[in-house]
Design a protein around this motif. Structure first.
Motif, mmCIF file in Angstrom:
data_model
loop_
_atom_site.group_PDB
_atom_site.id
_atom_site.type_symbol
_atom_site.label_atom_id
_atom_site.label_comp_id
_atom_site.label_asym_id
_atom_site.label_seq_id
_atom_site.Cartn_x
_atom_site.Cartn_y
_atom_site.Cartn_z
ATOM 1 N N VAL A 63 0.731 -1.243 0.117
ATOM 2 C CA VAL A 63 0.101 0.150 0.073
ATOM 3 C C VAL A 63 0.801 1.245 -0.013
ATOM 4 O O VAL A 63 0.340 2.394 -0.214
ATOM 5 N N LYS A 64 2.110 1.027 0.051
ATOM 6 C CA LYS A 64 2.942 2.293 0.233
ATOM 7 C C LYS A 64 2.803 3.110 -1.000
ATOM 8 O O LYS A 64 2.834 2.664 -2.168
ATOM 9 N N GLY A 65 2.768 4.474 -0.840
ATOM 10 C CA GLY A 65 2.526 5.433 -1.959
ATOM 11 C C GLY A 65 1.078 5.462 -2.449
ATOM 12 O O GLY A 65 0.766 6.633 -2.951
ATOM 13 N N ARG A 66 0.281 4.562 -1.895
ATOM 14 C CA ARG A 66 -1.157 4.940 -2.097
ATOM 15 C C ARG A 66 -2.192 5.008 -0.868
ATOM 16 O O ARG A 66 -3.074 5.693 -0.974
ATOM 17 N N THR A 68 -2.423 6.612 3.044
ATOM 18 C CA THR A 68 -1.878 7.391 4.166
ATOM 19 C C THR A 68 -2.789 7.255 5.547
ATOM 20 O O THR A 68 -4.081 7.396 5.284
ATOM 21 N N ILE A 69 -1.923 6.995 6.368
ATOM 22 C CA ILE A 69 -2.546 7.074 8.047
ATOM 23 C C ILE A 69 -2.372 8.416 8.556
ATOM 24 O O ILE A 69 -1.240 8.995 8.406
ATOM 25 N N SER A 70 -3.401 8.952 9.265
ATOM 26 C CA SER A 70 -3.310 10.150 9.755
ATOM 27 C C SER A 70 -4.040 10.082 10.988
ATOM 28 O O SER A 70 -5.038 9.171 11.490
ATOM 29 N N ARG A 71 -3.838 10.923 11.945
ATOM 30 C CA ARG A 71 -4.968 10.747 13.252
ATOM 31 C C ARG A 71 -5.058 12.263 13.735
ATOM 32 O O ARG A 71 -4.349 13.196 13.526
ATOM 33 N N ASP A 72 -6.326 12.569 14.430
ATOM 34 C CA ASP A 72 -6.736 13.796 14.995
ATOM 35 C C ASP A 72 -6.998 13.545 16.522
ATOM 36 O O ASP A 72 -7.867 12.957 16.807
ATOM 37 N N ASN A 73 -5.709 13.752 17.193
ATOM 38 C CA ASN A 73 -5.800 13.560 18.923
ATOM 39 C C ASN A 73 -7.105 14.394 19.262
ATOM 40 O O ASN A 73 -7.375 13.721 20.813
ATOM 41 N N ALA A 74 -7.226 15.330 18.939
ATOM 42 C CA ALA A 74 -8.449 16.209 19.574
ATOM 43 C C ALA A 74 -9.732 15.491 19.298
ATOM 44 O O ALA A 74 -10.595 15.681 20.313
ATOM 45 N N LYS A 75 -9.919 14.733 18.432
ATOM 46 C CA LYS A 75 -10.980 14.040 18.215
ATOM 47 C C LYS A 75 -11.052 12.773 18.274
ATOM 48 O O LYS A 75 -11.992 11.977 18.069
ATOM 49 N N ASN A 76 -10.048 12.045 18.941
ATOM 50 C CA ASN A 76 -9.686 10.851 19.123
ATOM 51 C C ASN A 76 -9.962 9.904 18.085
ATOM 52 O O ASN A 76 -11.057 9.045 18.261
ATOM 53 N N THR A 77 -9.464 10.208 16.869
ATOM 54 C CA THR A 77 -9.893 9.561 15.457
ATOM 55 C C THR A 77 -8.671 9.186 14.883
ATOM 56 O O THR A 77 -7.701 10.269 14.639
ATOM 57 N N VAL A 78 -8.451 8.253 14.008
ATOM 58 C CA VAL A 78 -7.541 7.682 13.202
ATOM 59 C C VAL A 78 -8.140 7.634 11.861
ATOM 60 O O VAL A 78 -9.288 7.047 11.745
ATOM 61 N N TYR A 79 -7.417 7.975 10.977
ATOM 62 C CA TYR A 79 -8.047 7.793 9.540
ATOM 63 C C TYR A 79 -6.962 7.039 8.571
ATOM 64 O O TYR A 79 -5.783 6.885 8.834
ATOM 65 N N LEU A 80 -7.797 6.382 7.567
ATOM 66 C CA LEU A 80 -6.828 5.785 6.527
ATOM 67 C C LEU A 80 -7.558 6.351 5.105
ATOM 68 O O LEU A 80 -8.667 5.949 4.796
ATOM 69 N N GLN A 81 -6.698 7.091 4.550
ATOM 70 C CA GLN A 81 -6.765 7.652 3.069
ATOM 71 C C GLN A 81 -6.255 6.570 2.054
ATOM 72 O O GLN A 81 -5.082 6.222 2.217
ATOM 73 N N MET A 82 -7.202 5.981 1.170
ATOM 74 C CA MET A 82 -6.803 4.965 0.381
ATOM 75 C C MET A 82 -7.140 5.616 -1.214
ATOM 76 O O MET A 82 -8.259 5.940 -1.444
ATOM 77 N N ASN A 83 -5.940 5.687 -1.940
ATOM 78 C CA ASN A 83 -6.129 6.366 -3.070
ATOM 79 C C ASN A 83 -5.524 5.150 -4.185
ATOM 80 O O ASN A 83 -4.860 4.084 -3.949
ATOM 81 N N SER A 84 -5.990 5.237 -5.365
ATOM 82 C CA SER A 84 -5.388 4.461 -6.381
ATOM 83 C C SER A 84 -6.125 2.995 -6.105
ATOM 84 O O SER A 84 -5.033 1.857 -6.064
ATOM 85 N N LEU A 85 -7.074 2.724 -5.663
ATOM 86 C CA LEU A 85 -7.249 1.392 -5.065
ATOM 87 C C LEU A 85 -7.461 0.545 -6.212
ATOM 88 O O LEU A 85 -7.765 0.453 -7.436
ATOM 89 N N LYS A 86 -7.189 -0.856 -5.754
ATOM 90 C CA LYS A 86 -7.075 -2.042 -6.723
ATOM 91 C C LYS A 86 -7.893 -3.017 -6.242
ATOM 92 O O LYS A 86 -8.242 -3.213 -5.030
ATOM 93 N N PRO A 87 -8.379 -3.963 -7.105
ATOM 94 C CA PRO A 87 -9.228 -5.054 -6.616
ATOM 95 C C PRO A 87 -8.672 -5.978 -5.436
ATOM 96 O O PRO A 87 -9.236 -6.473 -4.729
ATOM 97 N N GLU A 88 -7.297 -6.231 -5.433
ATOM 98 C CA GLU A 88 -6.564 -6.690 -4.457
ATOM 99 C C GLU A 88 -6.633 -5.970 -3.094
ATOM 100 O O GLU A 88 -6.340 -6.554 -2.110
ATOM 101 N N ASP A 89 -7.165 -4.630 -3.124
ATOM 102 C CA ASP A 89 -7.183 -4.124 -1.827
ATOM 103 C C ASP A 89 -8.549 -4.538 -1.185
ATOM 104 O O ASP A 89 -8.874 -4.125 0.193
ATOM 105 N N THR A 90 -9.427 -5.141 -1.708
ATOM 106 C CA THR A 90 -10.743 -5.594 -0.981
ATOM 107 C C THR A 90 -10.414 -6.359 0.228
ATOM 108 O O THR A 90 -9.779 -7.407 0.080
ATOM 109 N N ALA A 91 -11.290 -5.968 1.215
ATOM 110 C CA ALA A 91 -11.034 -6.623 2.479
ATOM 111 C C ALA A 91 -11.611 -5.935 3.480
ATOM 112 O O ALA A 91 -12.410 -4.757 3.234
ATOM 113 N N VAL A 92 -11.810 -6.780 4.422
ATOM 114 C CA VAL A 92 -12.445 -5.900 5.930
ATOM 115 C C VAL A 92 -11.403 -5.304 6.423
ATOM 116 O O VAL A 92 -10.165 -5.762 6.691
ATOM 117 N N TYR A 93 -11.602 -3.935 6.924
ATOM 118 C CA TYR A 93 -10.267 -3.286 7.511
ATOM 119 C C TYR A 93 -10.478 -3.055 8.878
ATOM 120 O O TYR A 93 -11.797 -2.472 9.274
#
Length: 118
Positions: A63-66, A68-93
């Motif tokens: 997934v490198k380069g596609r 991006t993980i980020s977080r907002d500690n004020a909102k107690n939330t972590v994010y996963l931005q997924m770009n250029s998705l491929k069929p092989e990325d199909t999964a439960v996250y």
């Protein structure tokens, strides 16, 4: 401790999705957080991690380069931005909390399904 993922869905190849994980019941800013995924018939695999202050991230080669993980500690939330998705990325996250000092994860969310299909 509770971790609740959201943002999954169906997307075409080449598309993007952003997953969110809302955390509660612990001091979120003091823990390394991670995203994992599990595809049908496969073992769960680590997607990436982010340190407490977002100073450092690490990603699986697949997934490198596609993604991006980020977080907002004020909102107690972590994010996963997924770009250029491929069929092989199909999964439960899943988001997870990493235990202090060791390579283990002690709490997990319920997961959110991501399907990449035309």
């Amino acid at each position: 401790v509770q971790l609740v993922e959201s943002g999954g869905g169906v997307v075409q190849p080449g598309g993007s999705l952003r997953l969110s994980c809302a955390a509660s019941g612990f001091s979120f800013s003091t823990y390394v957080m991670s995203w994992h995924r599990q595809a049908p018939g496969k073992e769960r695999e680590l997607v990436g991690t982010i340190t407490q202050s977002s100073g450092s991230t690490n990603y699986a080669d697949a997934v490198k380069g596609r993604f991006t993980i980020s977080r907002d500690n004020a909102k107690n939330t972590v994010y996963l931005q997924m770009n250029s998705l491929k069929p092989e990325d199909t999964a439960v996250y899943y988001c997870s909390r990493k235990r202090f000092g060791i390579d283990q994860y002690d709490y997990w969310g319920q997961g959110t399904q991501v399907t990449v299909s035309s």
